[in-house]
Enzyme design. Structure first.
Site, mmCIF file in Angstrom:
data_model
loop_
_atom_site.group_PDB
_atom_site.id
_atom_site.type_symbol
_atom_site.label_atom_id
_atom_site.label_comp_id
_atom_site.label_asym_id
_atom_site.label_seq_id
_atom_site.Cartn_x
_atom_site.Cartn_y
_atom_site.Cartn_z
ATOM 1 N N TYR A 142 0.838 -1.200 0.000
ATOM 2 C CA TYR A 142 0.000 0.000 0.000
ATOM 3 C C TYR A 142 0.875 1.253 0.000
ATOM 4 O O TYR A 142 0.641 2.192 -0.778
ATOM 5 C CB TYR A 142 -0.913 -0.021 1.222
ATOM 6 C CG TYR A 142 -1.879 1.141 1.300
ATOM 7 C CD1 TYR A 142 -2.993 1.198 0.475
ATOM 8 C CD2 TYR A 142 -1.680 2.190 2.202
ATOM 9 C CE1 TYR A 142 -3.890 2.256 0.534
ATOM 10 C CE2 TYR A 142 -2.558 3.250 2.276
ATOM 11 C CZ TYR A 142 -3.668 3.278 1.441
ATOM 12 O OH TYR A 142 -4.545 4.330 1.509
ATOM 13 N N LYS A 146 0.789 4.005 -3.179
ATOM 14 C CA LYS A 146 0.413 5.401 -2.935
ATOM 15 C C LYS A 146 1.611 6.335 -3.106
ATOM 16 O O LYS A 146 1.473 7.465 -3.600
ATOM 17 C CB LYS A 146 -0.178 5.542 -1.535
ATOM 18 C CG LYS A 146 -1.565 4.916 -1.385
ATOM 19 C CD LYS A 146 -2.590 5.614 -2.251
ATOM 20 C CE LYS A 146 -4.005 5.169 -1.948
ATOM 21 N NZ LYS A 146 -5.020 5.884 -2.754
ATOM 22 N N THR A 177 -13.555 5.482 8.350
ATOM 23 C CA THR A 177 -14.316 5.020 7.190
ATOM 24 C C THR A 177 -14.356 3.498 7.226
ATOM 25 O O THR A 177 -13.843 2.858 8.134
ATOM 26 C CB THR A 177 -13.659 5.477 5.875
ATOM 27 O OG1 THR A 177 -12.417 4.778 5.710
ATOM 28 C CG2 THR A 177 -13.395 6.981 5.878
#
Length: 267
Positions: A142, A146, A177
């Site tokens: 990740y 990114k 979230t």
């Protein structure tokens, strides 16, 4: 005439919060989802889009242009999380994450550029991550995907200057979230040498999301950027210590910083 905003990944999380906020402010907002029919209660229209499938990207952009005649702002928000020991994450999952977090946004950018260039204006905001500024344990894929988008944006900005098209990155920290539920989690294997450390880190990561900031803060930051005729290259939005961690990486010796991260993740 109201500005037209296209937000990828607008059905939940940060994308939904941004879309609802901008809609309330009077912008013409289109969001995207792989399955728009699953979100009939959306406060702004959702267009079908899977950023890993080129044919859906062109179809989505054509649909928005047919309905609104222009796209003033693209917010590349669609993304996917992934966790696991780098040694144990299947190669196909690593490739899938880069398809979503890097190649997908690049292809959406390519699809909107002809229209923006024709209009001699446009703003593209790439939602990256504070994790993209450092290699995090058990989040290395990740971080890499990114981080790659951050660097791509730097190059894109310079290439687009002659066309009056601006581009910027916004790197969020942890926000409350449902991103954790959508991550690919490499399983915690009983016979894995990483079992204890990865299992503990996985819980820590999920706790950070649960304790994260209100996504509305991201929406407010996005609006400020949209109102800035000359946006900066990089923005960071999140808790003070998350943003300060980037500063610490610049000023601390590499091994000292590495030890701080390992202590943070209890490694």
């Amino acid at each position: 005439m109201s500005k037209v905003v296209l937000i990828t990944g607008g059905s939940s999380g940060i994308g939904k919060a941004i879309g609802e906020f901008l809609d309330e402010k009077g912008f013409v907002v289109f969001g995207t989802s792989r399955n728009p029919t699953n979100y009939k209660e959306s406060k702004f229209p959702l267009v079908a889009l899977d950023v890993t499938k080129a044919e859906t990207i062109s179809k989505c952009v054509d649909e928005v242009l047919s309905k609104a005649s222009k796209i003033d702002v693209l917010i590349n928000n669609a993304g996917a999380g992934i966790t696991g020991p780098l040694e144990e994450i299947p190669e196909e999952e690593i490739r899938r994450n880069f398809e979503t977090n890097l190649f997908g946004p690049i292809n959406v950018i390519k699809a909107v550029l002809p229209s923006m260039r024709k209009n001699k204006s446009g703003l593209i905001i790439n939602i990256t991550s504070i994790a993209g500024y450092m290699g995090l344990p058990y989040r290395g894929v990740y971080s890499a995907s990114k981080g790659a988008l951050e660097i791509i944006t730097e190059a894109f900005r310079m290439e687009l200057k002659p066309f009056n098209i601006e581009m910027t990155n916004v790197a969020p920290g942890d926000f409350a979230t449902n991103i954790a539920s959508g991550r690919y989690h490499a399983p915690v294997l009983n016979n894995s040498p990483y079992k204890t450390q990865y299992g503990a880190s996985l819980k820590t990561m999920d706790d950070h999301v649960d304790e994260g900031s209100d996504p509305k803060k991201m929406a407010e930051a996005i609006l400020k950027i949209m109102n800035n005729p000359k946006p900066r290259i990089h923005y960071k939005v999140g808790a003070f210590m998350q943003k300060f961690s980037i500063v610490l990486k610049r000023i601390l010796p590499d091994k000292v910083y590495e030890r701080l991260l390992m202590n943070h993740y209890k490694l």
